[in-house]
Design an enzyme around this catalytic site. Structure first.
Site, PDB file in Angstrom:
ATOM      1  N   MET A 203      13.238  -4.202   3.923  1.00 11.03           N
ATOM      2  CA  MET A 203      14.591  -4.739   3.910  1.00 11.03           C
ATOM      3  C   MET A 203      15.083  -5.051   5.327  1.00 11.03           C
ATOM      4  SD  MET A 203      16.234  -2.120   1.087  1.00 11.03           S
ATOM      5  CE  MET A 203      17.845  -2.920   1.152  1.00 11.03           C
TER       6      MET A 203
ATOM      7  N   ASP B   2      12.740  -2.310  -0.748  1.00 16.41           N
ATOM      8  CA  ASP B   2      11.648  -1.348  -0.884  1.00 16.41           C
ATOM      9  C   ASP B   2      12.094   0.014  -1.393  1.00 16.41           C
ATOM     10  OD1 ASP B   2      12.953  -0.739   1.491  1.00 16.41           O
ATOM     11  OD2 ASP B   2      11.167  -0.884   2.755  1.00 16.41           O
TER      12      ASP B   2
END
Length: 480
Positions: free
Chosen positions: A80, A237
């Protein structure tokens, strides 16, 4: 039914062919390089993400052609907080700035001054790893490039663009940009204005489990798929791994003992905690949020002890286990293992580690024990801070490399004073979560997101250690 889950890590990419949400048919993984052109910089070539994913899917097709032909959905979870800037032709204008890029410190202070309540509207307090301060840095330092910018992309969204030709994002990952109002799940024009980014240059936001495009015909042919293949919007994630570990209902808590550590707690309401350095984003299951407390250095701290003692980590685990059985915790030093600062609950990136109680009799085994104990205490501090702001953890699951140590798991359960569960296939949590989203995008019922993951065992708190650990945890923070 066959699906593919793809996990885009910072240092490697993994693709997993999954049958009926649980059975792994085959796995392909490849490393990816990180560029660090200057101290504090961390970048990647976005097209390397795409070429690596294609290579992994080529291998899946070669290993299991019959099963690959039957794939109906693809889901992607990914690292991210990146800033990837595209031009009008949707091509990258520069390498992506990653989550661990630290150059935008000044811009964090400027953003907080411009939007004092940003931590209660977005995922947390401005941090150089988050996307918005990076955009401000780029506007200052690369203005000609930013004048050409026409789209902001996140890691997994760029890969999905390559697979489908469609532009989209979803709330879990978009929440990490600090341009999204997390409670509503919508881009916020005021936040965009404060950062200097045109809201027209943001992708549409759809549900994480929605079909956000279909695999291109040439790729169907490349991998021998009968099609059509739906590609889900996907997940950040932490959210993908939480889902893959069975964390989808309010009260589910998934603790990851990795290089860093994360305490992810599923919450029915939006409970921001910027004053305690808690990150709060939309989750990838319906009507829930994800509260995240961060331990900056978890297994990395034990790796450091291995470096300074000349021991390998498995050796340290064996020696520490023998030490605690023979002598007990009181003989060990106290270690506050914040080697790269503290995120939750203090937001002190400048803090360094502290060891007290050193004497000539301290052994590598004692240092290893103190490290595991200190990390367990930091996880307990995260969960306590999350509880303070209204989050209510009920069921704990633990994943990550640290789960190889039975001692570490016992210390964690005892520090939390709660049982913690292990799951089968913990290393597949990210791809499994992405695969579940793929299944829903391809037509499976939404309820499959909440199907439980089989437990491999439960670790209970140790009543013989509870009181002494509580005393040592309090002493760890005592002034010296």
């Amino acid at each position: 039914m066959m699906h593919i889950g793809i996990d885009l890590g910072t240092s490697g990419i993994k693709a997993v062919l999954i049958e009926d949400l649980t059975r792994v048919i085959t796995v392909a993984s490849e490393p990816v390089a990180v560029s660090r052109p200057r101290v504090g910089y961390s970048e990647q070539d976005a097209d390397l993400w795409v070429s690596t994913v294609l290579t992994c899917l080529d291998r899946l097709a070669a290993d299991a052609p019959r099963e690959m032909a039957a794939v109906r959905g693809i889901g992607i979870s990914g690292q991210m907080l990146c800033a990837l800037i595209l031009d009008a032709g949707l091509k990258p204008l520069r390498p992506a700035m990653l989550w661990n890029d630290q150059r935008a410190l000044v811009e964090c202070a400027e953003l907080l001054e411009a939007v004092p309540d940003i931590g209660r509207r977005t995922n947390g307090t401005p941090d150089p790893g988050i996307t918005a301060p990076k955009l401000m840095w780029l506007r200052k330092h690369e203005p000609a490039l930013m004048d050409r910018a026409r789209m902001l992309m996140l890691t997994k969204d760029y890969v999905r663009l390559a697979l489908t030709g469609e532009v989209a994002s979803e709330p879990s990952d978009a929440g990490g940009t600090q341009l999204l109002d997390v409670a509503s799940g919508q881009w916020d024009a005021d936040l965009c204005r404060a950062v200097g980014w045109d809201p027209a240059h943001l992708p549409p936001v759809v549900d994480s489990w929605a079909e956000a495009g279909r695999l291109k015909p040439d790729l169907l042919q490349r991998w021998g798929m009968t099609g059509p293949v739906s590609v889900a919007a996907g997940a950040g994630d932490n959210m993908g791994s939480t889902l893959g570990a069975g964390g989808a209902r309010p009260g589910d808590a998934v603790l990851t003992i990795g290089t860093s550590g994360v305490a992810c707690i599923v919450d029915a309401s939006f409970h921001p905690g910027p004053e305690r350095a808690i990150l709060t984003s939309a989750h990838v299951a319906p009507d829930v949020f994800l509260s995240m407390g961060v331990v900056m250095s978890a297994t990395a701290s034990l790796d450091w002890v291995g470096q300074v003692t000349g021991r390998k980590v498995p050796e340290l685990d064996v020696e520490a286990t023998a030490f605690i059985a023979a002598e007990g915790p009181a003989a060990a030093p106290l270690f506050l293992p914040c080697l790269t600062g503290i995120r939750t609950p203090l937001n002190r990136p400048d803090m360094t580690g502290r060891i007290t109680g050193l004497h000539p009799g301290v052994t590598p085994a004692m240092l290893a024990y103190a490290t595991m104990e200190g990390v367990a205490f930091q996880f307990a501090d995260c969960v306590a801070a999350q509880t303070e702001v209204g989050v209510r953890p009920e069921r704990f699951t633990v994943v990550g490399g640290g789960t190889r140590s039975a001692l570490w798991l016992k210390l964690l359960a005892t520090a939390l004073n709660r049982p913690v569960s292990m799951i089968e296939g913990a290393d597949m949590a990210g791809p499994r979560g992405a695969g579940r989203l793929a299944a829903v995008a391809a037509g499976a019922p939404l309820s499959c997101l909440q199907e439980p993951v089989a437990a491999a065992g439960v670790i209970d708190p140790d009543p013989d250690l509870r009181d002494v650990l509580a005393h040592r945890r309090a002493a760890m923070w005592a002034p010296v």
